[in-house]
Design a protein around this motif. Structure first.
Motif, short mmCIF file in Angstrom:
data_model
loop_
_atom_site.label_atom_id
_atom_site.label_comp_id
_atom_site.label_asym_id
_atom_site.label_seq_id
_atom_site.Cartn_x
_atom_site.Cartn_y
_atom_site.Cartn_z
N GLU A 213 0.84 -1.20 0.00
CA GLU A 213 0.00 0.00 0.00
C GLU A 213 0.88 1.26 0.00
O GLU A 213 0.62 2.21 -0.72
CB GLU A 213 -0.90 -0.02 1.25
N ARG A 214 1.93 1.20 0.81
CA ARG A 214 2.87 2.32 0.89
C ARG A 214 3.56 2.53 -0.46
O ARG A 214 3.76 3.66 -0.90
CB ARG A 214 3.89 2.06 1.99
N ILE A 215 3.92 1.43 -1.11
CA ILE A 215 4.55 1.50 -2.44
C ILE A 215 3.65 2.24 -3.41
O ILE A 215 4.09 3.10 -4.17
CB ILE A 215 4.88 0.07 -2.95
N ASP A 216 2.36 1.90 -3.37
CA ASP A 216 1.38 2.52 -4.26
C ASP A 216 1.29 4.02 -4.02
O ASP A 216 1.29 4.81 -4.96
CB ASP A 216 0.02 1.86 -4.05
N VAL A 217 1.21 4.40 -2.75
CA VAL A 217 1.08 5.81 -2.38
C VAL A 217 2.32 6.59 -2.83
O VAL A 217 2.22 7.66 -3.45
CB VAL A 217 0.87 5.96 -0.85
N ILE A 218 3.51 6.03 -2.54
CA ILE A 218 4.76 6.73 -2.87
C ILE A 218 4.93 6.85 -4.38
O ILE A 218 5.27 7.93 -4.88
CB ILE A 218 5.98 6.00 -2.26
N SER A 219 4.68 5.75 -5.10
CA SER A 219 4.89 5.80 -6.56
C SER A 219 3.90 6.77 -7.22
O SER A 219 4.25 7.47 -8.17
CB SER A 219 4.80 4.41 -7.18
N ASN A 220 2.67 6.84 -6.69
CA ASN A 220 1.70 7.81 -7.21
C ASN A 220 2.16 9.24 -6.96
O ASN A 220 2.09 10.09 -7.84
CB ASN A 220 0.32 7.60 -6.56
N ALA A 221 2.65 9.47 -5.75
CA ALA A 221 3.13 10.82 -5.39
C ALA A 221 4.32 11.21 -6.27
O ALA A 221 4.40 12.35 -6.74
CB ALA A 221 3.54 10.84 -3.92
N ASN B 21 6.77 5.37 -17.92
CA ASN B 21 7.39 6.10 -16.82
C ASN B 21 6.79 5.68 -15.48
O ASN B 21 7.48 5.53 -14.49
CB ASN B 21 7.23 7.60 -17.02
N ARG B 22 5.47 5.45 -15.50
CA ARG B 22 4.75 5.00 -14.29
C ARG B 22 5.31 3.66 -13.83
O ARG B 22 5.56 3.45 -12.65
CB ARG B 22 3.26 4.90 -14.60
N ASN B 23 5.52 2.75 -14.79
CA ASN B 23 6.06 1.43 -14.46
C ASN B 23 7.47 1.52 -13.90
O ASN B 23 7.81 0.83 -12.95
CB ASN B 23 6.05 0.51 -15.69
N VAL B 24 8.27 2.40 -14.51
CA VAL B 24 9.65 2.59 -14.04
C VAL B 24 9.63 3.08 -12.60
O VAL B 24 10.35 2.56 -11.74
CB VAL B 24 10.41 3.59 -14.96
N THR B 25 8.78 4.07 -12.33
CA THR B 25 8.68 4.64 -10.97
C THR B 25 8.20 3.59 -9.98
O THR B 25 8.77 3.44 -8.90
CB THR B 25 7.73 5.86 -10.96
N LEU B 26 7.16 2.85 -10.38
CA LEU B 26 6.60 1.81 -9.50
C LEU B 26 7.65 0.75 -9.17
O LEU B 26 7.82 0.36 -8.01
CB LEU B 26 5.38 1.17 -10.16
N ASN B 27 8.37 0.30 -10.20
CA ASN B 27 9.41 -0.72 -10.00
C ASN B 27 10.54 -0.21 -9.12
O ASN B 27 11.07 -0.94 -8.28
CB ASN B 27 9.96 -1.20 -11.34
N LEU B 28 10.88 1.06 -9.32
CA LEU B 28 11.93 1.69 -8.52
C LEU B 28 11.54 1.73 -7.04
O LEU B 28 12.34 1.38 -6.17
CB LEU B 28 12.16 3.10 -9.06
N VAL B 29 10.30 2.13 -6.78
CA VAL B 29 9.81 2.21 -5.40
C VAL B 29 9.72 0.81 -4.79
O VAL B 29 10.12 0.59 -3.64
CB VAL B 29 8.44 2.93 -5.32
N MET B 30 9.22 -0.15 -5.57
CA MET B 30 9.11 -1.53 -5.08
C MET B 30 10.49 -2.10 -4.74
O MET B 30 10.66 -2.76 -3.71
CB MET B 30 8.42 -2.42 -6.12
N THR B 31 11.45 -1.81 -5.59
CA THR B 31 12.82 -2.29 -5.36
C THR B 31 13.37 -1.74 -4.05
O THR B 31 13.89 -2.49 -3.22
CB THR B 31 13.73 -1.86 -6.55
N GLY B 32 13.22 -0.43 -3.85
CA GLY B 32 13.70 0.20 -2.62
C GLY B 32 12.98 -0.31 -1.39
O GLY B 32 13.60 -0.62 -0.37
#
Lengths: 275, 196
Positions: A213-221, B21-32
Motif C-alpha cells: 500500500e505504501r509502495i502505491d502511495v509513494i509511486s503515485n506521489a 514512466n509510471r512502471n519505471v517509478t513503481l518498480n523503482l519504489v518496489m525495489t527500494g
C-alpha cells in the motif's frame, strides 16, 4: 523489536556535513578497517571513531540494540576463531609464547590473544563509523550524495527509499505484532514450532500488504511530481561543500594513505610486537 | 481533420510514455521498499526447540523474488547486499562489511543472488508446486555455495562443511521457501484484484 538504523535530526557539525563527505569518510574508513591489522592504526582509528561518535551527540539508547547484538556476535566470532584455529596468532607472528594450557591441543598463547584483540579492534573501529553515518545522514541527502558521486539518481533514490522506510516497516511490524497478540495469537516459547510459524504468517501477511500500500502511495506521489522525466534532477536536501567538508575529506584521505603506508611498509599488514 | 488526428496521435504517444514512466517509478519504489523489507525481516527470528533461531532472511529473499520477479528481485537483493558490504549492519544478526561476505558464512549471502533469480523464475509458473520446486533448486544452489565457501575457508571436507552449516538449517529454509511462495502468490493475486 527496538528501532535501529534510524536517522536522528540534530545540529552538530557532523550532522551539518554534506552527505557525500560522510559517505566518502565512511567508505574509506570501512575499507581501511577491513585491510589493516596494524594495531597502532586500529587504535588511532578507534580513538577518532569514538571522538566523532561523542561529538555527534548520538544517545546510546539509539544504537544500544545493534551494539549489543554486534558485541554478542563478536564474542561468538572470537571463541570460534580459538576453537577452530587456536594457533592462528602463532602462524601469523612466527613466534610462540605460551600462557596457559587449557586441555588437549588448546593452549592459550600471547600471539593468539593479540591477534584476537586485533579482530575485536577491527569491529570497534568500523561499527561507530557505520552507526554515525546512518544516524546522522538524512535519507534524501544520502540519495543526493550518491548522485553527486556519480550514481544514477534513480538508483540513488531507490537506495534512499530503502533507507528511509526501515523505521516505518519496523513500526508497522511492531503494531501488527501487538494487535495480533491482543487478538490472542501466541508467539511465545510455550507453543509448538508450527504454531509459531503460523503466528509469524499472521504478522507477515499484513506487513507485506501495508508495504504494498505504501509502495502505491509513494509511486503515485512521485509520478504526480514528474519523477524520472528528466535525465538529471536537483535535490531539496543537497548541501553544498563547505570548508569543513573539504577538511574532513582531506583528513580522511591523508589518514588513509599514512595508515596504508604504516600497514604495508614492512611487507606485512600485521603489526608484530613479538619480534 | 488532419490536425486533430495528429493531436490525438500525440496524446496516445504521451500516454504510452507516461505508462512506461509510471512502471519505471513503481518498480523503482518496489525495489527500494523490498530492500528495506529485506533489512527488517533479516533481523527477525522465531525461537525453535533446537535452540537455532529461525531467521527470516531466507524467507525475505524468497518473497522478494516471488513478488518482484527475478529482475527487480535481483536488483533489490543486490542493493541489500551492497549496503551490507558498505558496512551497514543489515545482514542477519546485524552483521556487516566485506568480512560478512568473505567470512565463513559469506557464501550464503552471495548465494541469495542465485536464489532470488530462481524464486522469481519459479513464481512465473502457473503450477505452484513447479514454482516451489524451482525455488528449492535455488535454495539448494545457495546452500552449495555456502558449503563450498565454508569448506574452502575452514580447510575441511565438503561433507563436514555441509554437516556444520547446511544440513541442520535446510529443512527450515525449505519451509521458508514454501511460505514465501504461498504468501507471495496470495499477495500478488490480491494486488491484481485491487488494481482491477
Amino acid at each position: 523489536m527496538a528501532k535501529f538504523l534510524t536517522y536522528s535530526h540534530d545540529d552538530t557539525w557532523i550532522h551539518r556535513l554534506c552527505g557525500a563527505t560522510k559517505l566518502i569518510f565512511f567508505i574509506l574508513w570501512s575499507v581501511l578497517g577491513m585491510i589493516t591489522y596494524d594495531t597502532r592504526v586500529l587504535l588511532a582509528m578507534l580513538i577518532i571513531s569514538m571522538i566523532a561518535f561523542y561529538m555527534s551527540k548520538i544517545k546510546y539508547k539509539q544504537v544500544s540494540m545493534v551494539f549489543k547484538v554486534i558485541c554478542l556476535f563478536l564474542i561468538i566470532n572470537i571463541l570460534a576463531i580459538f576453537i577452530f584455529s587456536p594457533y592462528e596468532g602463532t602462524k601469523i607472528y612466527g613466534t610462540r609464547h605460551d600462557l596457559l594450557h587449557l586441555f588437549g591441543k588448546y593452549t592459550l598463547t600471547k600471539e593468539q590473544i593479540f591477534y584476537e584483540c586485533n579482530v575485536a579492534l577491527k569491529y570497534f573501529t568500523v561499527i561507530p563509523a557505520a552507526l554515525l553515518f546512518i544516524v546522522t545522514t538524512n535519507p534524501s541527502e544520502f540519495a543526493a550524495s550518491l548522485n553527486r558521486l556519480g550514481v544514477n539518481y534513480k538508483i540513488g533514490y531507490s537506495i534512499s527509499l530503502a533507507f528511509r522506510y526501515i523505521p516505518d516497516i519496523q513500526r508497522d511490524f511492531n503494531e501488527i505484532k501487538q494487535s495480533q497478540e491482543a487478538r490472542g495469537i501466541d508467539m511465545s516459547k510455550d507453543v509448538s514450532l508450527p504454531t509459531r510459524v503460523k503466528s509469524m504468517g499472521a504478522i507477515l501477511f499484513p506487513l507485506i500488504f501495508s508495504s504494498m500500500e505504501r509502495i502505491d502511495v509513494i509511486s503515485n506521489a512521485m509520478e504526480l511530481r514528474g519523477f524520472g522525466k528528466s535525465k538529471k534532477r536537483t535535490w531539496y536536501t543537497a548541501r553544498p561543500f563547505t570548508r569543513m567538508d573539504y577538511m574532513v575529506i582531506i583528513f580522511t584521505v591523508v589518514f588513509s594513505i599514512i595508515s596504508l603506508v604504516f600497514t604495508f611498509y614492512d611487507g606485512s599488514r600485521f603489526y608484530n610486537p613479538f619480534m | 481533420m488532419e490536425h486533430i488526428e495528429k493531436k490525438n496521435r500525440g496524446l496516445t504517444n504521451n500516454k504510452k510514455s507516461s505508462n512506461r514512466n509510471r512502471n519505471v517509478t513503481l518498480n523503482l519504489v518496489m525495489t527500494g521498499m523490498f530492500s528495506a523489507l529485506l533489512i527488517v525481516l533479516s533481523q527477525l527470528s522465531i525461537p525453535s526447540p533446537t535452540g537455532v533461531p529461525i531467521t527470516l532472511q531466507t524467507f525475505a529473499v524468497a518473497i522478494t523474488g516471488v513478488i518482484l520477479g527475478w529482475k527487480f528481485g535481483l536488483v533489490s537483493t543486490l542493493i541489500y547486499i551492497l549496503l551490507g558490504i558498505a558496512g551497514l549492519p543489515v545482514f542477519a544478526n546485524f552483521k556487516a562489511g566485506l568480512q560478512a561476505i568473505v567470512g565463513p558464512t559469506g557464501g550464503f549471502i552471495y548465494g541469495f543472488i542465485l536464489m532470488v533469480i530462481l524464486c522469481g523464475i519459479g513464481a512465473k509458473r502457473k503450477n505452484i508446486l513447479v514454482g516451489i520446486l524451482i525455488g528449492i533448486i535455488g535454495l539448494l544452489g545457495c546452500h552449495l555455495l555456502g558449503i563450498n565457501h565454508y569448506a574452502f575457508l575452514s580447510n575441511i571436507s565438503f561433507w563436514k562443511s555441509a554437516l556444520l552449516v547446511s544440513i541442520p538449517y535446510f529443512i527450515k529454509d525449505v519451509i521458508s521457501i514454501v511460505l514465501a511462495f504461498v504468501i507471495g502468490r496470495q499477495v500478488k493475486k490480491s494486488i491484481e484484484n485491487y488494481r482491477l
